[in-house]
Scaffold this active site. Structure first.
Site, PDB file in Angstrom:
ATOM      1  N   ASP A  50      40.981  40.821  50.158  1.00  0.00           N
ATOM      2  CA  ASP A  50      41.659  41.052  48.888  1.00  0.00           C
ATOM      3  C   ASP A  50      41.140  40.092  47.828  1.00  0.00           C
ATOM      4  O   ASP A  50      40.846  38.936  48.110  1.00  0.00           O
ATOM      5  CB  ASP A  50      43.175  40.884  49.040  1.00  0.00           C
ATOM      6  CG  ASP A  50      43.606  39.499  49.474  1.00  0.00           C
ATOM      7  OD1 ASP A  50      44.066  38.714  48.611  1.00  0.00           O
ATOM      8  OD2 ASP A  50      43.488  39.173  50.671  1.00  0.00           O
ATOM      9  N   SER A  51      40.992  40.615  46.605  1.00  0.00           N
ATOM     10  CA  SER A  51      40.585  39.830  45.446  1.00  0.00           C
ATOM     11  C   SER A  51      39.220  39.175  45.702  1.00  0.00           C
ATOM     12  O   SER A  51      38.254  39.871  45.990  1.00  0.00           O
ATOM     13  CB  SER A  51      41.674  38.805  45.107  1.00  0.00           C
ATOM     14  OG  SER A  51      41.476  38.227  43.838  1.00  0.00           O
ATOM     15  N   ALA A  52      39.128  37.855  45.610  1.00  0.00           N
ATOM     16  CA  ALA A  52      37.856  37.194  45.930  1.00  0.00           C
ATOM     17  C   ALA A  52      37.415  37.539  47.344  1.00  0.00           C
ATOM     18  O   ALA A  52      36.222  37.706  47.622  1.00  0.00           O
ATOM     19  CB  ALA A  52      37.999  35.685  45.770  1.00  0.00           C
ATOM     20  N   HIS A 112      46.953  43.686  39.973  1.00  0.00           N
ATOM     21  CA  HIS A 112      46.012  43.112  40.920  1.00  0.00           C
ATOM     22  C   HIS A 112      46.665  42.884  42.289  1.00  0.00           C
ATOM     23  O   HIS A 112      47.737  42.307  42.391  1.00  0.00           O
ATOM     24  CB  HIS A 112      45.515  41.782  40.344  1.00  0.00           C
ATOM     25  CG  HIS A 112      44.454  41.108  41.130  1.00  0.00           C
ATOM     26  ND1 HIS A 112      43.182  41.617  41.277  1.00  0.00           N
ATOM     27  CD2 HIS A 112      44.460  39.925  41.819  1.00  0.00           C
ATOM     28  CE1 HIS A 112      42.452  40.786  41.994  1.00  0.00           C
ATOM     29  NE2 HIS A 112      43.202  39.769  42.347  1.00  0.00           N
TER      30      HIS A 112
END
Length: 300
Positions: free
Chosen positions: A142-144, A268
């Site tokens: 997830d995300s980075a 996000h």
């Protein structure tokens, strides 16, 4: 789809937070926020080492796992741990009936790019050396960490390793130039991120590097030829939306099977709000279904 639920999530994310004085306080605050996420029952946890890094192992407590997930937590490359993504990882395990190795990769600024990617490749190699079929391994994050799931495959391919069976990325960070159209168009709509807020994290992760290079911005310059099937999930209310959209287009051009899964009106990594937001549960169900269909969670 519940407008009330989405409004509640937006208010939670916009709520004022104490301003951390340093990176240590920022890491502690991030861990505290993530600890509020719901973790499903009937998941067993233990620890192991993959390569040289600790990994949290999650398995269904009541059934033999049907495949393997190598998970990369979020946190802008400088925050987080396997524990901060415990909810997302556990829900993937529960829904797909797989086991997961959530990697405690090195963080910036103490260990800048490409340390985290190297840790990911070493962890993957350790799974292969242990006899795990690469076609039954899925990279997820997830995300980075969603970005690392993609760039670690690129680096593994460069080193001559076989690609895994699938990739699942939640709101992945795939364009560190921070110049995508959504970076400007979604400012203010995104309840937490702006270009200016992201810049310090990029500077910590890759100081002095050319951010257009493939391992930092695969949406801009990555060669995805030979990649496994990919699922890219994002919310329409995030500045990183085009990171997923443009990467999906690049994947199509490279002949890769790709599903771009955009949910309207959510922010996000909205999957963190499982149990509170119907769209989060539905997205995780779709991710588990994708893994089952593409071999990432089926034992030979």
């Amino acid at each position: 789809m519940s407008s009330e639920q989405r409004a509640k999530v937006d208010a939670i994310m916009r709520a004022p937070q104490p301003v951390p004085r340093d990176l240590g306080e920022m890491r502690a605050a991030f861990a505290a926020r993530q600890a509020l996420s719901v973790v499903p029952e009937a998941i067993g946890t233990s620890e192991t080492v993959l390569g040289t890094r600790r990994a949290l192992v999650l398995e269904p407590a009541d059934q033999q796992p049907r495949g393997t997930i190598l998970y990369f937590h979020g946190g802008a490359w400088a925050l987080g741990s396997p524990e901060t993504s415990l909810s997302l990882t556990a829900h993937l395990v529960s829904r797909s009936r797989s086991r997961a190795f959530s990697l405690d990769y090195r963080l910036a600024p103490e260990h800048p790019f490409p340390a985290a990617i190297h840790d990911g490749v070493d962890a993957y190699r350790a799974l292969l050396d242990d006899g795990v079929d690469p076609g039954h391994i899925a990279f997820a994050g997830d995300s980075a960490g969603g970005g690392l799931a993609v760039t670690t495959v690129m680096e593994a391919r460069e080193r001559g390793l076989p690609v895994p069976g699938a990739i699942v990325a939640f709101s992945p960070s795939l364009d560190l130039t921070l110049t995508s159209a959504s970076m400007g168009a979604k400012e203010g709509v995104d309840p937490i991120f702006t270009r200016e807020r992201l810049r310090p994290f990029v500077a910590m992760y890759c100081p002095g590097a050319d951010v257009r290079q493939p391992l930092l911005s695969p949406a801009v310059s990555g060669d995805l030829t030979g990649f496994p099937p990919m699922l890219l999930q994002a919310g329409s209310h995030e500045v990183l939306l085009d990171d997923a959209v443009v990467t999906a287009t690049r994947a199509v051009s490279a002949g890769v099977d790709v599903l771009l899964d955009v949910t309207a009106g959510v922010p996000h990594v909205f999957q963190n709000f499982v149990g509170l937001l119907d769209e989060a549960d539905q997205a995780l169900d779709r991710a588990a279904l994708f893994l089952r269909h593409h071999g990432g969670t089926v034992q030979a």
